[in-house]
Enzyme design. Structure first.
Site, PDB file in Angstrom:
ATOM      1  N   ASP A 112     -14.511  11.487   8.790  1.00 20.31           N
ATOM      2  CA  ASP A 112     -13.535  10.474   8.523  1.00 20.31           C
ATOM      3  C   ASP A 112     -12.031  11.060   8.548  1.00 20.31           C
ATOM      4  O   ASP A 112     -12.244  12.213   8.404  1.00 20.31           O
ATOM      5  CB  ASP A 112     -13.697   9.874   7.016  1.00 20.31           C
ATOM      6  CG  ASP A 112     -13.283   8.612   7.018  1.00 20.31           C
ATOM      7  OD1 ASP A 112     -14.032   7.444   6.916  1.00 20.31           O
ATOM      8  OD2 ASP A 112     -11.912   8.128   7.021  1.00 20.31           O
ATOM      9  N   ARG A 160       0.872  -1.368   0.029  1.00 20.34           N
ATOM     10  CA  ARG A 160      -0.252   0.157  -0.005  1.00 20.34           C
ATOM     11  C   ARG A 160       0.679   1.377   0.174  1.00 20.34           C
ATOM     12  O   ARG A 160       0.315   2.359  -0.308  1.00 20.34           O
ATOM     13  CB  ARG A 160      -0.746   0.102   1.241  1.00 20.34           C
ATOM     14  CG  ARG A 160      -2.065  -0.945   1.072  1.00 20.34           C
ATOM     15  CD  ARG A 160      -2.952  -0.845   2.218  1.00 20.34           C
ATOM     16  NE  ARG A 160      -4.121  -1.905   2.060  1.00 20.34           N
ATOM     17  CZ  ARG A 160      -5.054  -1.983   2.907  1.00 20.34           C
ATOM     18  NH1 ARG A 160      -5.358  -0.972   3.691  1.00 20.34           N
ATOM     19  NH2 ARG A 160      -6.286  -2.596   2.584  1.00 20.34           N
TER      20      ARG A 160
END
Length: 283
Positions: free
Chosen positions: A150, A42
């Site tokens: 978020d 990632r």
């Protein structure tokens, strides 16, 4: 151009520990060594973006005074933003029942507040808004707001566009699509559906780190915090439950993800009333 060497760069143990410590400090994320392969996969694109040769150099950037922006990219890369509309339908059924019980007060000028904490791309908040809009045509005239937050500013920017590609429309029925989304526009060979103004005006999207300050001055009838605390260790979770209790209405509901639980809920002032559903203990 991406070189073979850049694709093969590995995450060494010292860099893993440095990244794990920073991720925990910044956002409460707990990274385990068993996930090293996933983490390096990632983060390799961040090395390419910064033109760095290895993870040691990347850690130097992360821990520098100028690394704040990159630390946000790090957290974004490490968190999984997978969601779809009306996930875990039993929560929306309980939301609808709670709304129905408050409908007369809302019609008389009362208010209702909902928080989607860890909202990802926004499907959870939009699902909540549609659930309530389905209950009454008067929804636009009511004092009803949904806060959606978020830690990842990238997903907040996406959610604010209020346009969903076909691949992210899972869970939306044809009838809902006709009623609560506008005509699709073709983009990059895929249909994108805009959320209707009726639904959009109910939701406010903000970036927020759950482990940081909460600029909240109201109590929520419903808090969704699903598939978020699974990233946190027990100590971090135990710091979070009292904070949720403090901003939850005495008759409100807290929804967690399907694999999440409050250990010893009574200790934090909650009782479990159904699958991953909690409410404050009666005073």
């Amino acid at each position: 151009m991406i070189t073979a060497a850049q694709n093969e760069v590995t995450l060494d143990p010292d860099s893993f520990r440095s990244i794990a410590e920073l991720a925990y400090r910044e956002s409460g994320l707990t990274l385990v060594e068993e996930k090293t392969s996933m983490i390096q996969s990632r983060l390799r694109h961040r090395l390419r973006a910064l033109k760095l040769d290895d993870f040691a150099a990347y850690c130097t950037v992360l821990n520098s005074d100028a690394g704040q922006s990159e630390r946000r990219h790090l957290i974004s890369a490490l968190t999984t933003n997978v969601s779809h509309f009306f996930r875990e339908a039993h929560h929306y059924e309980k939301l609808a029942a709670l709304f129905d019980s408050r409908l007369s007060k809302l019609r008389a000028g009362g208010q209702m507040r909902i928080w989607s904490a860890g909202c990802s791309n926004g499907q959870e908040a939009v699902s909540a808004a549609i659930t309530l809009a389905e209950r009454t045509p008067e929804i636009s005239n009511m004092n009803l707001k949904i806060l959606a937050t978020d830690i990842d500013q990238n997903v907040i920017r996406f959610a604010r566009t209020a346009r969903y590609p076909q691949r992210l429309m899972r869970g939306v029925t044809a009838e809902m699509r006709e009623t609560y989304f506008g005509p699709p526009a073709e983009e990059n060979g895929e249909k994108h559906y805009p959320v209707s103004q009726t639904i959009r005006q109910m939701i406010q999207f903000n970036a927020l780190n759950l482990l940081g300050p909460w600029p909240i001055r109201t109590k929520f009838e419903v808090i969704f915090c699903r598939n978020v605390v699974i990233y946190f260790d027990a100590q971090t979770q135990e710091r979070l439950w009292p904070r949720f209790h403090q901003v939850l209405h005495p008759d409100g509901l807290l929804f967690l993800g399907h694999s999440e639980r409050i250990a010893e809920p009574e200790k934090f002032g909650f009782e479990c009333i159904g699958p991953t559903t909690y409410r404050p203990l009666p005073q």
